[in-house]
Every structure is written in C-alpha cells, then in structure tokens.
Design an enzyme around this catalytic site. Structure first.
Site, PDB file in Angstrom:
ATOM      1  N   THR A   1       0.785  -1.221   0.000  1.00  0.00           N
ATOM      2  CA  THR A   1       0.000   0.000   0.000  1.00  0.00           C
ATOM      3  C   THR A   1       0.817   1.271   0.000  1.00  0.00           C
ATOM      4  OG1 THR A   1      -1.700   1.218   1.122  1.00  0.00           O
ATOM      5  CG2 THR A   1      -0.092   0.181   2.502  1.00  0.00           C
TER       6      THR A   1
ATOM      7  N   SER B   1      -6.382  20.911 -10.221  1.00  0.00           N
ATOM      8  CA  SER B   1      -6.535  22.331 -10.547  1.00  0.00           C
ATOM      9  C   SER B   1      -6.000  23.211  -9.428  1.00  0.00           C
ATOM     10  CB  SER B   1      -7.990  22.648 -10.841  1.00  0.00           C
ATOM     11  OG  SER B   1      -8.805  22.200  -9.800  1.00  0.00           O
TER      12      SER B   1
END
EC number: 2.3.1.35
Lengths: 436, 436
Positions: free
Chosen positions: A221, A436
């Site tokens: 992980t 963004s």
C-alpha cells in the site's frame, strides 16, 4: 444591533457558507488524526534520513527524502499488483533480494508519480538511482526509489539529482519526521509509528507512511517505510512482511481504487545487540513478528484515518464465515460499499445496506443465519431485525468517531477484519479538484 | 436599495445556500433525463396495467402497480445473484417456466423492499400473490411480485391486498405510464421505451424501468418490465433475455452496489399477427432480437441517466482486449472507479486515473500498448501521453453532458462497452439522508 452591522454579519455568514459549498474550508488536519501529533520516534542504529525542498511540483515544502542504510541491511518489500504499475515500482521489484554487503538507500519524491510515463519513466528512475549511487558510494542495484503524486506527467528528475549533495549533507539518524513529511501528497498529517521489543535483547521498529486517496491496496500500500535494527535474514524478513501485509495493509480501503505506485519497504540494519532471529516460531521470532504487526497495523490505521474527506474510522469485523477468503471478501465488500460509507457519513444505522453488501460480495451467505451488530448493539439476527433493537441506540453509536460494524455469518469459524472510513462531500471536492 | 431590502435579500440568499448545503434543493429531475418526457407507449394486445395509492410508505402518490397478462403469455426473467436476495425475488425465480395457459400477473410496490425480513418476508409474498390470484382468477404460481425501497422493514402487505379490487377495476391497456410512475423510489423521472419491428408482421415491444441507486447489476437490474405481443416460446424468450442482459443491464453501473431486489421480467402475450418466432437466427428472429436489444439498452441507459446525483452520462468503450471477459472487466473497473467518476464530476480530463483503473482491473494489460481517447481526442498512446495532446481540447470535451472514454488495449480484438455517470456531492447527500 444596527442595520449596517447586521448586513456585515449576514455577508460574513454568506461568505462562510459559499466557502463551505466550494469545499475550500475542509479540515486542514483530519479529525481522525492521532492525538498528540507525530510520535517521538527513536533512532535506528544504521539508518539515517534527510529531506529537502526540490520543487518537483510543490513549492515551499520538503518534497524529497533520502534514507541511507548501513552495510549488511536486509531489504524486504511488497508492491502494488496493478498491471499499470509505475517505473520505480518495477525497478524496486527487480532489486529485492540482492547482495546487502554494501548497504542500501531509499530515495522518494512527492508531487509526481512517474507512472504511465513510458520509456522516459524508466530513464528517470535510472538517472535518479544512478546519481544516488555515485553520491553515496552504494551500488545502483541497492538504490530503491519511489514517486508519488500525479500520474502521466514526465518527472523532472534533474531537480532531484541536483539536490542529492544537499540531501547527503543533511543525513542524520534523528531526521525521520522530516522524511515522513516530505512524502505527503493530499495527506493531512505525517504518519509515524514505533515499538520496541525484547527478543533476548532490545529490537526497535520504526515506520513512516503516506497515503490518503487511491487506497485499496492489492498487495502492499501507498508508500510505507519501516526500519528495524533487528538481525534477521532477508528471506525471513520478506516472509514476515508478506504475511503481515495480508492482515494489515491489504485489509484497509479508502475508496476501492488501487494505486499504480504502492510500495512498502522494510529495512533491517542488523545493528541490534539482540541475537539473530532465525525462526518465526521461536520466542524471539514471534515477539519480533508481533511487534512488526503492531507497527504495520498502526500505520495502516493512520492511512485510513487520513482518508480523503474522512470523519469516521470504521472497523468491519466479520466472523463465522466458512473460509478466511470468504470472511475477507465480505469485510471488504462492506468496507468498499459507497452506500454503506455514505450512510456512515450521515450517521444513519442503515443496516439494510450492510445486508446488501454481504449479498453482493460473492461469498457464501445464508440470509437467515446472519447477525449484525453496530458497536455492542445487536441489530439483526435470524434473517431479520432483532426483537430488542431500538434504532435510537444504534443512532447514538453512529454519532461516535470510531465505529464498529460486526457481522456473524453463522456458517463456520473463519474471521477477517477490515478498516475503512466514511464517504463524504469532502472526498468528492478533493478529487473533483485535485489537479486544478 | 434600502438597508431593510438588502437584509431581506441577503437572508434569502443565505436560506438558499443553506438549503443547497443540506441537499434539499437538488434537481427535481435529472439533467440527463430524456428530452420530451415519458414516451407515448403503444398498447400491447393482451397486457393491461393499473396503478393506485396504497400508502405502503409514501403518501400522496401511486405506489403499487398491477399488470394483467392474457392466457398464453410466456414469461422470461433474470434476477439479482445477490446472496441476500429478497423474498419476492426468490419467489419469482421459482415460478419461471410454469404453465402459461391461464395467463399471468405482475404486482409491484415501491417504498419497501421486503428484503431481509426473515420468514415474515415470505409470508408477505404469499399473502400478496395469493390475494392477486383470487381477485384475478389466475393461479398463484403465475403471480410474479416485486418490492423496492427500504431494506429490513416488515412489508405492511395488507395495505396492498386491500387495494387489489381498486387495481383490478382500473386495469387498462393504456395505463402503462402510471405503472412506471408507481414503481419509482429515488428516481427523478419515469422510464419507458418502445419499438416496433416487422418480423413477417408487426411486433411491438414496450418496457418500463426504475432505479437510480444501489446499481451495479450482477445478473439483471433494478425493476424492469418489458411487454411484447410476439408469438414466441418461453424457452426462446428466456434465451434472448439472458443473452441481451449481459450486453445491456449488466454493463451499467451507478455506484457499484448490487441490489437485493433486481428483477427483470419480459412477458410475451402471443397476440401479434406476425407468425411465431422459432429461431433466433431467422430473419424474423434476429429482427426481434435486435428490437429487444434496442429497448433494453434504452432502458438501461435511462437508469444511468437517473443515477443518483448524476450530471454526466459516460460511455466507456474498451477495445483490443485479449478476451471479452477482460474487456468487460476493464470497462467496469473504469466505470466503477470513484476517482474516475469524481474527476468527471470536476470536468477534469484526468486520464491518469483511467490508467490506474485499467491497472487494478485484474485483466491482462500492457502499459506500453495502451491508448486512451476522450471523445475524438487521442490522449495517450505507447505508454505515455500523445505528442499531439493538448489538455484544453480534452477539458472542452469534459464540459459536455455525454462523454466518451475509449481505451484500446492493443492486445487482441475483444471489445466491451459500459455506461456510467459521474459521482457528485448530490450522491452523498441523497444517500447520507435517504431514510430521514
């Protein structure tokens, strides 16, 4: 209150609500973060750390870390099984099990995952590990790299290479916390854990981790680095790591999406005064195994506690299944279900959705033998709601920050536990907005 | 503007924003609903419909529907494979393929799923189908029931039984639209579709569907009822239905959660003047098959278009896979990925997350042979971003309401297409709040 003051107050409220809608006022630190902040990690003899600002993508923060490991350090690792795994993952996999005589190093950057970057990705890994090799005087076959961040953009590896002398100069056995900070992306807190075990002598285990989205590990992980001074062979270390990964990192999920970069590396520097561990079943071997389990589970839980948008930490405990594989399948089906996770976000003890998730898991189930508990409250048994169940009790439990969903399948004696978090608006905001 | 007026205006804005935050002002009708509303469905000779208010859970709206089917009607069906499937599903499965001489009926309620209701669930199904049998004079073995809504609460079946005379009196070949409305739960629009095919004579096919959450069909989907006047045996009808379900309803997903109640029933009244269809490969057989495909696909798409919180309809087209099973696995991994779906909500052409989903699917993939398109725009090829790719172009495509994500694996010739919607805050609001 005058009208002007009232207008001012209303405007302020409006601004606050607008910010809330735009998701700009999400928590700076997860409400589930461990109290007391980053733990005070002890030093590991044979392991040094450094972190500096390289401006790979982020500015104004440390974004690369280096760990230098003494000659003789055994390195074990587990990695994502994604078919589109990143270049550094492929490189690490190939390097496991090599000669440990000359020591080893780990170099990690955040901000860019160097994943799906074609042949350029491989070239970047070679450039970085080659440069680390020259600077530290350790063979390139012993330099393990990792990258985490945006997928599909070329890694400006020269920014990392240019900082290696600075990193080398900063190396110190005490700098592991800044290493943990340097590998963060959307994480809201740095993750660390440690334990000390007496195995005919003291052995220390410390670990750091990062991860908060794209989390449904398949084999390992996120980025997790664990260091111990234990004397132990690479083969036995790898065996313990693989076994414990199955019970820890492979049992957590934030969003069911598996990363292209998941990497877990465990380094044993062999510097402890405790004798060498040669058998997993000896007293010392099993004490070390249990201690390693504790650190891995703690780090795995911290990853869930920093799940994107998480406000609740949920343990899903499945018992009475026919096989362990079935128990795991059911636990993960519940832990991954968007309907279960949104109900938790809404503090709704909607046990019908737990039944649904059991049903869709693909594991063997007998509806009429199933029982379900929320915390200590028996909700359903014998295929229906329990006669003593009062929804107010369960609703009270759901208001807590640490929740338990326990399912007994009534079919056998196999068990499995999974850990997850709730699914909130904040997860959507973070991920509809990430680039963004 | 006076200050009092200003305060009033600000208060109004505040109220609106607060409502938005609480998710109370979500769209009344999905922005993706078909223009023009419910289609003008033609009558099917041999099929009559009625819907009335029974107050099972909702008040002030029709919540039960009845369909009465002429003697000789062949009934085919596919159902959820959930291990915790609801009592009416188990009952329907057992009744498929029975003697069609005496006709058949379908009775459906919304508001309560009669799922995980133990032995009471079975008793409710028996009470309802027994009463319909008495009222209509059709054997109980030919009464197919379904329930949709909350899981785990006892179904007040007497409310349904009490309304059967009223339902019977209302039966009319023209009432299918009110039947479609009566089976809605969180749906924002009623779903209908039809087609007419010339198979050496005219055959009509009409269908209705409901569903907007807990949608990742495993075998069939939601509640879907399709009626045709075709002359066709139950065996051939079932064969066509099972085959087409694989290509339509089993390829859609809203939230990866599989319902306990998914039911699709196809009834052929045998009243058409077109000769009996006896072969799937004859001209008439394949014309009917294609027409049925069209209606099933249209209804499946409408279910996605009413996905909880959906603002974008997304087609995921996978080509060049080694096997059709692999192509389907990849298409569904992309369509189910929360990170892909939140990126779409944010109008972000985040193709890296498409790569991630391909990688985690478990299907065979070669990173360096993969190519990805958004609409007509080639985004990535040969394991990296395409040299001609300009993010502005892809960002423009993402602003549309109907999106295409096309992946070519470059490994073989197998294809599969899946349909999904974006994952928005509204989904969370609906589901964190469903029962309250």
């Amino acid at each position: 209150m005058g009208k002007s003051k009232k207008i001012k107050k209303l405007k302020k409220k409006l601004l606050k609500l607008r910010k809330e809608i735009k998701g700009k006022s999400g928590p700076l630190i997860s409400p589930l973060a461990p109290k007391g902040g980053f733990p005070d990690l002890p030093e590991i003899n044979g392991a040094e750390f450094a972190a500096v600002e390289a401006g790979v993508r982020y500015s104004g923060r440390k974004d690369i870390m280096l760990a230098k490991l003494a000659p003789g350090t055994a390195i074990a690792g587990v990695f994502t099984r994604s078919a589109t795994r990143a270049a550094p993952v492929l490189d690490c996999e190939a390097k496991l099990g090599g000669d440990s005589g000359a020591g080893a190093a780990i170099i990690v950057n955040s901000g860019n995952a160097n994943a799906f970057t074609g042949t350029n990705g491989k070239k970047s890994v070679e450039a970085i590990t080659g440069a680390v090799s020259s600077v530290l005087g350790i063979p390139q076959t012993r330099i393990f790299s990792a990258s985490t961040g945006v997928i599909g953009e070329p890694l400006p590896h020269e920014r990392i290479v240019n900082k290696l002398q600075e990193l080398k100069a900063a190396l110190s056995a005490a700098s592991i916390q800044s290493a943990a900070q340097a590998i963060m992306t959307t994480d809201t807190f740095a993750k660390g854990s440690f334990t000390e075990v007496d195995a005919e002598g003291p052995i220390r285990i410390v670990g750091i981790a990062k991860g908060s989205g794209m989390i449904a590990p398949d084999m390992a992980t996120m980025l997790v680095y664990i260091f111990t001074d234990a004397q132990i062979s690479q083969t036995l270390l790898q065996q313990m790591l693989s076994d414990l990964t199955r019970k820890t990192f492979n049992c957590i999920t934030v969003d069911s999406d598996t990363s292209t970069s998941d990497t877990l590396i465990l380094a044993a520097t062999q510097k402890s005064s405790a004798p060498e561990i040669t058998d997993i079943d000896s007293a010392a071997g099993s004490a070390f195994y249990d201690a390693l389990h504790k650190v891995m589970l703690d780090l795995a839980h911290q990853v869930v506690r920093d799940g994107e948008g998480a406000t609740k930490f949920v343990e899903v405990r499945v018992a009475g299944a026919e096989t362990e594989a079935d128990a795991h399948k059911i636990a993960m089906a519940i832990a991954n279900s968007p309907l279960v996770k949104t109900a938790i976000a809404g503090e709704d003890p909607n046990w019908g959705r737990v039944v649904m998730a059991v049903g869709k898991s693909g594991a063997k189930a007998d509806r009429d033998k199933l029982s379900i508990r929320f915390g200590d409250i028996l909700v359903a048994e014998n295929g229906w709601v329990s006669p003593d169940y009062r929804e107010e009790d369960a609703a009270e439990h759901m208001k807590g920050q640490n929740l338990l969903i326990a399912v007994d399948m009534g079919l056998g004696s196999a068990e499995s536990t999974a850990w997850t978090c709730d699914l909130t608006n904040r997860y959507i905001e973070i991920n509809a907005d990430y680039r963004s």
